[in-house]
Design a protein around this motif. Structure first.
Motif, PDB file in Angstrom:
ATOM      1  N   THR A  94       0.838  -1.208   0.000  1.00 22.46           N
ATOM      2  CA  THR A  94       0.000   0.000   0.000  1.00 22.46           C
ATOM      3  C   THR A  94       0.872   1.256   0.000  1.00 22.46           C
ATOM      4  OG1 THR A  94      -1.748  -1.178   1.160  1.00 22.46           O
ATOM      5  CG2 THR A  94      -1.809   1.217   1.239  1.00 22.46           C
ATOM      6  N   LEU A 104     -17.768   1.489  -3.049  1.00 24.53           N
ATOM      7  CA  LEU A 104     -16.328   1.482  -3.344  1.00 24.53           C
ATOM      8  C   LEU A 104     -15.889   0.114  -3.869  1.00 24.53           C
ATOM      9  CD1 LEU A 104     -13.705   3.042  -3.287  1.00 24.53           C
ATOM     10  CD2 LEU A 104     -13.427   2.467  -0.884  1.00 24.53           C
ATOM     11  N   TYR A 130     -14.036  -0.889  -7.508  1.00 22.12           N
ATOM     12  CA  TYR A 130     -12.798  -1.661  -7.646  1.00 22.12           C
ATOM     13  C   TYR A 130     -13.031  -2.972  -8.386  1.00 22.12           C
ATOM     14  CZ  TYR A 130      -9.195   1.155  -5.503  1.00 22.12           C
ATOM     15  OH  TYR A 130      -8.255   2.121  -5.281  1.00 22.12           O
ATOM     16  N   LEU A 172     -14.948  10.084  -4.489  1.00 23.50           N
ATOM     17  CA  LEU A 172     -14.369   9.248  -3.435  1.00 23.50           C
ATOM     18  C   LEU A 172     -14.484   9.918  -2.065  1.00 23.50           C
ATOM     19  CD1 LEU A 172     -11.250   7.877  -5.383  1.00 23.50           C
ATOM     20  CD2 LEU A 172     -13.374   6.657  -4.805  1.00 23.50           C
ATOM     21  N   GLN A 230      -9.315  12.082   3.085  1.00 22.59           N
ATOM     22  CA  GLN A 230      -9.426  10.662   2.727  1.00 22.59           C
ATOM     23  C   GLN A 230      -9.730  10.486   1.242  1.00 22.59           C
ATOM     24  OE1 GLN A 230     -12.240   8.815   5.417  1.00 22.59           O
ATOM     25  NE2 GLN A 230     -10.553   8.165   6.767  1.00 22.59           N
ATOM     26  N   THR A 243      -6.534  10.649  -0.553  1.00 24.26           N
ATOM     27  CA  THR A 243      -5.760   9.423  -0.407  1.00 24.26           C
ATOM     28  C   THR A 243      -6.366   8.281  -1.217  1.00 24.26           C
ATOM     29  OG1 THR A 243      -5.075  10.098   1.805  1.00 24.26           O
ATOM     30  CG2 THR A 243      -4.844   7.767   1.242  1.00 24.26           C
ATOM     31  N   LEU A 244      -7.680   8.201  -1.209  1.00 23.72           N
ATOM     32  CA  LEU A 244      -8.330   7.152  -2.015  1.00 23.72           C
ATOM     33  C   LEU A 244      -8.012   7.342  -3.499  1.00 23.72           C
ATOM     34  CD1 LEU A 244     -11.864   6.923  -0.311  1.00 23.72           C
ATOM     35  CD2 LEU A 244      -9.974   5.262  -0.170  1.00 23.72           C
ATOM     36  N   THR A 245      -7.986   8.585  -3.935  1.00 18.00           N
ATOM     37  CA  THR A 245      -7.652   8.857  -5.339  1.00 18.00           C
ATOM     38  C   THR A 245      -6.211   8.446  -5.629  1.00 18.00           C
ATOM     39  OG1 THR A 245      -9.158  10.752  -5.278  1.00 18.00           O
ATOM     40  CG2 THR A 245      -7.618  10.625  -7.132  1.00 18.00           C
ATOM     41  N   LEU A 303      -4.515   6.226  -4.060  1.00 14.21           N
ATOM     42  CA  LEU A 303      -4.438   4.768  -4.063  1.00 14.21           C
ATOM     43  C   LEU A 303      -4.950   4.191  -5.377  1.00 14.21           C
ATOM     44  CD1 LEU A 303      -5.427   3.551  -0.490  1.00 14.21           C
ATOM     45  CD2 LEU A 303      -3.408   2.913  -1.809  1.00 14.21           C
ATOM     46  N   LEU A 304      -5.963   4.837  -5.939  1.00 12.17           N
ATOM     47  CA  LEU A 304      -6.466   4.377  -7.234  1.00 12.17           C
ATOM     48  C   LEU A 304      -5.393   4.563  -8.313  1.00 12.17           C
ATOM     49  CD1 LEU A 304      -8.920   3.223  -8.697  1.00 12.17           C
ATOM     50  CD2 LEU A 304      -9.736   5.551  -9.059  1.00 12.17           C
ATOM     51  N   SER A 348      -8.116   0.520   0.380  1.00 14.64           N
ATOM     52  CA  SER A 348      -9.051   1.647   0.366  1.00 14.64           C
ATOM     53  C   SER A 348     -10.218   1.390   1.315  1.00 14.64           C
ATOM     54  CB  SER A 348      -9.574   1.862  -1.058  1.00 14.64           C
ATOM     55  OG  SER A 348      -8.523   2.214  -1.922  1.00 14.64           O
TER      56      SER A 348
END
Lengths: 215, 215, 215, 215
Positions: free
Chosen positions: C168, D90, D94, D145, D165, D168-170, D172-173, D196
């Motif tokens: 991650t 979510l 994914y 997100l 968040q 961060t989710l973006t 991570l994507l 995520s």
DNA sequence: AATGAATGAGGCTTCATTCAT
DNA sequence: CATGAATGAAGCCTCATTCAT
């Protein structure tokens, strides 16, 4: 080449490029001529050359085919009307080749040999298709010359191996081109012509030395 | 090439380069071979090539001279001991050429034609010295073949134009190389050999078909 | 790059070319940079480029390897002295990346993303070696980041899946580069840094915001 | 692409070209694909491409917009019906991305990463509009997100910084796409998905691993 | 005597783009 | 609306050649 025989503009452009390349390859060899120069001589953009030919090798293949068709049509087919007198037929062929050499010498000051053999010698090893195409052409030449040999034997009531003679006549023709180019002397063509006529039983030099007719 | 004939190291290096270049030009043409490749094949640095030859053209000239000397010495001079039997002499020459072609085909899978004519055809227009050198070589060849023709006529008590026959024999030899290369068939050499023997008055095929001798 | 580390002149020239190409590919992509431009930037002749690299693709491979070595050595290896405080180690890495981005923006007015991923994305399909080399590099990165995650868990007496966290963290690093480039905003690097620190259990923003220390 | 949505023939042709270009740019990068190839893939004449697009850059812009619209509509908008369960929402996103990667790998044997980031990385420096368009798209993604993060926090009665968040989710994507492409391994998508979900407070892996539902 | 390194020029090919029909 | 034909510029790569050691 009958330009009008190509209906579409693209076909005409293509034929134009082939003709230009043929002349250049003949004079300066394949590797000695750049695609730039071909394009310039054909008066088209370099990219246009690549529209019609995958690469320079493909152009060489088209050139050797063109040379073959021209040779068969204009040197052999055209002189076969009067096969009744095979010696005149053979003489006409040699006169035509001789005339072409005289013109060459006047135009460029040099003789360039046989354009088909030239390409085949230069590229035979690295482009087998070129050699094979040349072989196909000279197989036809040999057939034409064998027919002349056969007709001559018939005319003279002789017994002769026309096939074997056809091969020898073909080889003499190769020798005519090679020695004319190496010596830079068109008269070598006539030497081979006389030897060829003698081979098929017509030793009189007057046959070949007749007046010439047209281009 | 007799390596021992070159006393100094430099001369040996030079001869080594010429021999390497000769083989490469023969197979792939002059323009088809880079100086890099010549250097690699001769196992010397590229700059070393330029120590011995002013430029690539100079190398071509050395190569054609080398080929000429080799041909005259090993093909003609070597077979002229027994001129008393001119037909055997001519047959020996053709057998040697034929043997060389068989070897070529085994070694490389292809026939490369006459290396002298190959260079002369490719470079004749742009490097007159090359053509002139080739002419000198084939003038000698013609003299040798004329002597054979003359000896044959003498042996047969015939009246013959030896000079003219010598030229035809030379042209047939050119034709032998050209048609063998184009057809990729060594037997064309023998065809020309038989035709040559027949021309000088010895039509028996057995003459050329004798057992071969040595390398 | 320590130029002095390359003993021979050739090795120095090669390294010089790689460094120049690396910068150009980074900024303008592989296909967006001509070999001419690389040569000019490296202040060598185009042919010199081809003395050291078989072709442009080979140069790309050298560049991605160079980028990988540099990244591992200067970004990761260099910051691993103080692994005793894993949060500081991670923060140092992010600070370094952030600093590089600030410099980039000042120098060229733009951010260029990760040079390794950039090449891999562009050429992955047509040059699998490039993708594989990038994979090798990021496998190492993941190992480094996993070690940080493990050390952090140990430091906090936590139970954590360090490998999964390492992945991650690696993906967040990818995301940092990508989103910084797309937004043209270096602060995205810090966002990812904070998220990464939080992930390993150190949510205090002060850790990353410490004063910076030199280039 | 809903072809029926384009009423006039011209609009359909245009959309057809964009779709073809999109696929090619995705797989081989912008500079790696010629307009010729685009025209061939779209089954139209090259000049037709230039009827609809001022130049190749204009086409790139259309492609990135097309990719953005498709992504927003089919990946985000389509999965937002059930925001009541943000974790499922979510997970659905994914799962869709993962499914697309599985398909890619079956179809072409390779994964191509995010087409939007791909173009933005390659052309960002030389075509700022492309980068800006990509930024607009990912701003939207971040909003989506963030809403998921906010909904998740609400659902869990947690206090969370949804905006942070969302970012961060973006990221991570982004990392999911990048690492999947570099590793050529679709499972990286799932790794990022689990991370995520954990980030928004749903660490149970079963959420993402549910059965899939149609294409 | 020989070589590693470097180079300017030029070769082949493809590109993005336009034009005439 | 669409296309076959054409082009200038540029791209990748190789060539023959030279220089410094």
């Amino acid at each position: 080449m009958n330009i009008a025989a190509f209906p579409t503009k693209g076909e005409r452009t293509r034929a134009h490029i082939v003709a230009a390349a043929s002349g250049l390859f003949w004079r300066h060899s394949f590797h000695g001529v750049s695609v730039d120069l071909v394009a310039e001589a054909a008066d088209v953009n370099k990219a246009t050359v690549y529209r019609y030919f995958a690469d320079k090798r493909d152009l060489a293949l088209a050139v050797i085919r063109y040379n073959g068709e021209m040779t068969i049509a204009e040197v052999f087919e055209a002189n076969f009307e009067n096969l009744a007198e095979p010696q005149d037929c053979l003489a006409a062929i040699y006169r035509m080749v001789y005339g072409a050499h005289l013109g060459m010498q006047q135009d460029t000051g040099d003789l360039h040999g046989c354009p088909i053999v030239g390409l085949a010698l230069e590229l035979g090893q690295d482009m087998p298709e070129i050699r094979e195409e040349a072989q196909r052409i000279f197989d036809q030449v040999e057939i034409y010359l064998s027919r002349i040999a056969a007709a001559a034997a018939a005319r003279l009531n002789r017994d002769a191996n026309a096939e074997s003679q056809g091969r020898t006549l073909t080889q003499l023709l190769h020798g005519a081109f090679a020695s004319a180019r190496v010596a830079s002397d068109p008269s070598r063509i006539l030497d081979a012509g006389h030897a060829s006529l003698e081979l098929i039983g017509f030793p009189e030099k007057s046959i070949l030395n007749k007046e010439q007719s047209g281009s």
